[in-house]
Design a protein around this motif. Sequence first.
Motif, PDB file in Angstrom:
ATOM      1  N   ILE A   1      27.380  42.699  36.729  1.00 28.17           N
ATOM      2  CA  ILE A   1      27.200  43.550  35.830  1.00 28.17           C
ATOM      3  C   ILE A   1      25.438  43.471  35.617  1.00 28.17           C
ATOM      4  N   LYS A   2      25.058  42.341  35.316  1.00 30.83           N
ATOM      5  CA  LYS A   2      23.560  42.088  35.329  1.00 30.83           C
ATOM      6  C   LYS A   2      22.830  42.502  36.607  1.00 30.83           C
ATOM      7  N   GLN A   3      23.282  42.153  37.583  1.00 27.40           N
ATOM      8  CA  GLN A   3      22.800  42.530  38.928  1.00 27.40           C
ATOM      9  C   GLN A   3      22.398  43.787  39.097  1.00 27.40           C
ATOM     10  N   TYR A   4      23.594  44.802  38.802  1.00 25.17           N
ATOM     11  CA  TYR A   4      23.595  46.160  38.899  1.00 25.17           C
ATOM     12  C   TYR A   4      23.019  47.068  37.677  1.00 25.17           C
TER      13      TYR A   4
ATOM     14  N   VAL B   1      33.871  36.513  24.538  1.00 24.62           N
ATOM     15  CA  VAL B   1      33.051  37.300  25.475  1.00 24.62           C
ATOM     16  C   VAL B   1      33.886  38.001  26.618  1.00 24.62           C
ATOM     17  N   MET B   2      33.456  39.431  26.623  1.00 24.34           N
ATOM     18  CA  MET B   2      34.171  40.131  27.672  1.00 24.34           C
ATOM     19  C   MET B   2      35.584  40.064  27.429  1.00 24.34           C
ATOM     20  N   ASN B   3      36.084  40.249  26.093  1.00 22.43           N
ATOM     21  CA  ASN B   3      37.350  40.396  25.814  1.00 22.43           C
ATOM     22  C   ASN B   3      37.994  41.625  26.107  1.00 22.43           C
ATOM     23  N   ASP B   4      37.110  42.818  26.199  1.00 19.09           N
ATOM     24  CA  ASP B   4      37.804  44.245  26.615  1.00 19.09           C
ATOM     25  C   ASP B   4      38.157  44.101  27.905  1.00 19.09           C
ATOM     26  N   PHE B   5      37.041  43.634  28.883  1.00 16.28           N
ATOM     27  CA  PHE B   5      37.605  43.251  30.345  1.00 16.28           C
ATOM     28  C   PHE B   5      38.937  42.736  30.321  1.00 16.28           C
ATOM     29  N   ARG B   6      38.932  41.440  29.762  1.00 17.63           N
ATOM     30  CA  ARG B   6      40.033  40.626  29.740  1.00 17.63           C
ATOM     31  C   ARG B   6      41.490  41.464  29.569  1.00 17.63           C
ATOM     32  N   GLN B   7      41.316  42.415  28.561  1.00 19.47           N
ATOM     33  CA  GLN B   7      42.519  43.274  28.032  1.00 19.47           C
ATOM     34  C   GLN B   7      42.712  44.317  29.011  1.00 19.47           C
ATOM     35  N   GLY B   8      41.693  44.533  30.141  1.00 14.83           N
ATOM     36  CA  GLY B   8      41.923  45.799  30.958  1.00 14.83           C
ATOM     37  C   GLY B   8      41.401  47.064  30.351  1.00 14.83           C
ATOM     38  N   ILE B   9      40.481  46.932  29.626  1.00 10.92           N
ATOM     39  CA  ILE B   9      39.948  47.907  28.991  1.00 10.92           C
ATOM     40  C   ILE B   9      38.324  48.126  29.757  1.00 10.92           C
ATOM     41  N   TYR B  10      38.277  48.984  30.414  1.00  7.89           N
ATOM     42  CA  TYR B  10      36.881  48.853  31.317  1.00  7.89           C
ATOM     43  C   TYR B  10      35.908  49.867  30.676  1.00  7.89           C
ATOM     44  N   THR B  11      34.744  49.561  30.341  1.00  4.24           N
ATOM     45  CA  THR B  11      33.829  50.291  29.546  1.00  4.24           C
ATOM     46  C   THR B  11      32.550  50.706  30.272  1.00  4.24           C
ATOM     47  N   LEU B  12      31.608  51.277  29.898  1.00  5.86           N
ATOM     48  CA  LEU B  12      30.413  51.850  30.351  1.00  5.86           C
ATOM     49  C   LEU B  12      29.596  50.667  31.230  1.00  5.86           C
ATOM     50  N   PRO B  13      29.150  49.532  30.743  1.00  2.90           N
ATOM     51  CA  PRO B  13      28.397  48.942  31.744  1.00  2.90           C
ATOM     52  C   PRO B  13      29.021  48.559  32.907  1.00  2.90           C
ATOM     53  N   LEU B  14      30.446  48.215  33.003  1.00  7.53           N
ATOM     54  CA  LEU B  14      31.087  48.170  34.112  1.00  7.53           C
ATOM     55  C   LEU B  14      31.026  49.426  35.022  1.00  7.53           C
ATOM     56  N   ILE B  15      31.309  50.581  34.544  1.00  8.01           N
ATOM     57  CA  ILE B  15      31.305  51.920  35.205  1.00  8.01           C
ATOM     58  C   ILE B  15      30.138  52.346  35.808  1.00  8.01           C
ATOM     59  N   TYR B  16      28.881  52.009  35.231  1.00  9.50           N
ATOM     60  CA  TYR B  16      27.813  51.947  35.870  1.00  9.50           C
ATOM     61  C   TYR B  16      27.453  51.275  37.077  1.00  9.50           C
TER      62      TYR B  16
ATOM     63  N   PHE C   1      33.781  44.604  42.511  1.00  9.46           N
ATOM     64  CA  PHE C   1      34.772  44.640  41.360  1.00  9.46           C
ATOM     65  C   PHE C   1      36.058  44.570  41.618  1.00  9.46           C
ATOM     66  N   ILE C   2      36.408  45.416  42.566  1.00 10.97           N
ATOM     67  CA  ILE C   2      38.074  45.645  42.961  1.00 10.97           C
ATOM     68  C   ILE C   2      38.698  44.199  42.978  1.00 10.97           C
ATOM     69  N   PRO C   3      38.249  43.315  43.216  1.00  9.09           N
ATOM     70  CA  PRO C   3      39.139  42.133  43.635  1.00  9.09           C
ATOM     71  C   PRO C   3      39.435  41.544  42.038  1.00  9.09           C
ATOM     72  N   PHE C   4      38.513  41.647  41.224  1.00  8.62           N
ATOM     73  CA  PHE C   4      38.579  41.098  39.885  1.00  8.62           C
ATOM     74  C   PHE C   4      39.435  42.226  38.864  1.00  8.62           C
ATOM     75  N   ILE C   5      39.388  43.325  39.178  1.00  3.37           N
ATOM     76  CA  ILE C   5      40.348  44.250  38.556  1.00  3.37           C
ATOM     77  C   ILE C   5      41.698  44.132  39.041  1.00  3.37           C
ATOM     78  N   ALA C   6      41.793  43.793  40.307  1.00  4.22           N
ATOM     79  CA  ALA C   6      42.997  43.660  40.887  1.00  4.22           C
ATOM     80  C   ALA C   6      44.000  42.191  40.092  1.00  4.22           C
ATOM     81  N   LYS C   7      43.209  41.441  39.635  1.00  5.63           N
ATOM     82  CA  LYS C   7      43.809  40.257  39.139  1.00  5.63           C
ATOM     83  C   LYS C   7      44.433  40.521  37.482  1.00  5.63           C
TER      84      LYS C   7
END
Length: 326
Positions: A278-281, A232-247, A256-262
Amino acid sequence: MGVHSMWEDYPELAKDLSSVIELIDSQIHVRDKTIETIVKNFLHSGGKLLRPAYSLLCSQIGPEQDKERAIAIAAAIECIHMATLIHDDVIDEAETRHGNPTIHSQKGNKYAVYSGDYLFCLTFNLLSKYAQSLSQLEFNVKGMEKILTGELEQLNSQYVEPVSVKDYLSRIAGKTAQLFAVSCYSGAVTSKAAKRATMQAWNLGHYIGMAFQIIDDILDYQSDDQTLGKPVMNDFRQGIYTLPLIYAMKENRQAFIPFIAKKDQLTDNDISAISDLIKQYQGIEKAYDLAGKYTNKALKELEKLPDGEYKNILYDITASLLKRNM
């Protein structure tokens, strides 16, 4: 040779897709038998064959039906797709694809890269034999160039904070939508369809590809090893940020910045927290909405094409892509 169960309701198309697999299999001749075995095993690993299916269906748009040529062009399309998947898995360091071990995880990167390269060679071999004109061959080559450019753009954006929906759409237009567009267009050209119809087929494929990739990216946030064949969320783990995150980030970037920084140091708790944000927003709902708009655009292009049974099948499978869970 058997094809995916999704084609059971379309026996003629299933038969033609089996012929696509048979043709590719018959063309695979490599002096290094390890590579030959790898490529053949990948060919028979149970892919859905969506892109060759669209190519075959669009080969019924025009007045001339050349089944042998249509199957060969569809085979070339599938070879491109397989090659990009193999290379993708190397770049993403993916351990599985649809629940099966990837080539590079079994044999190493060198064998995987050579296998992908061989499939590109096979693509050109098929096109050189069966493309109706030099212009069609050039069009397919330009299409492949845009696909690879899209892949490079994704690689260069790895672990880079996403900027905008527009940038994301530009990336997937090359990475995914281009091959769907080439598939539909090539099929239409094979049938000697009118120029307007070939461009409508191109647009159809483009919109299908856009919707398909958006849904694929949504599923990355919703699925797991059992349903999607990867974590689950393999793309995010690989640093590939897609539409649900962007929205979602448009609503609260700072969350989200602290998580992306990791980057690649995310824990399971981090992943759970990102999913909750992502669900919240409503990132997933907004992404689904855009996928629906692209699907509707595809269906409107489909309405413009000449009548025929192929249109009913195109409508069914295009509408169903929006509802898929894997």
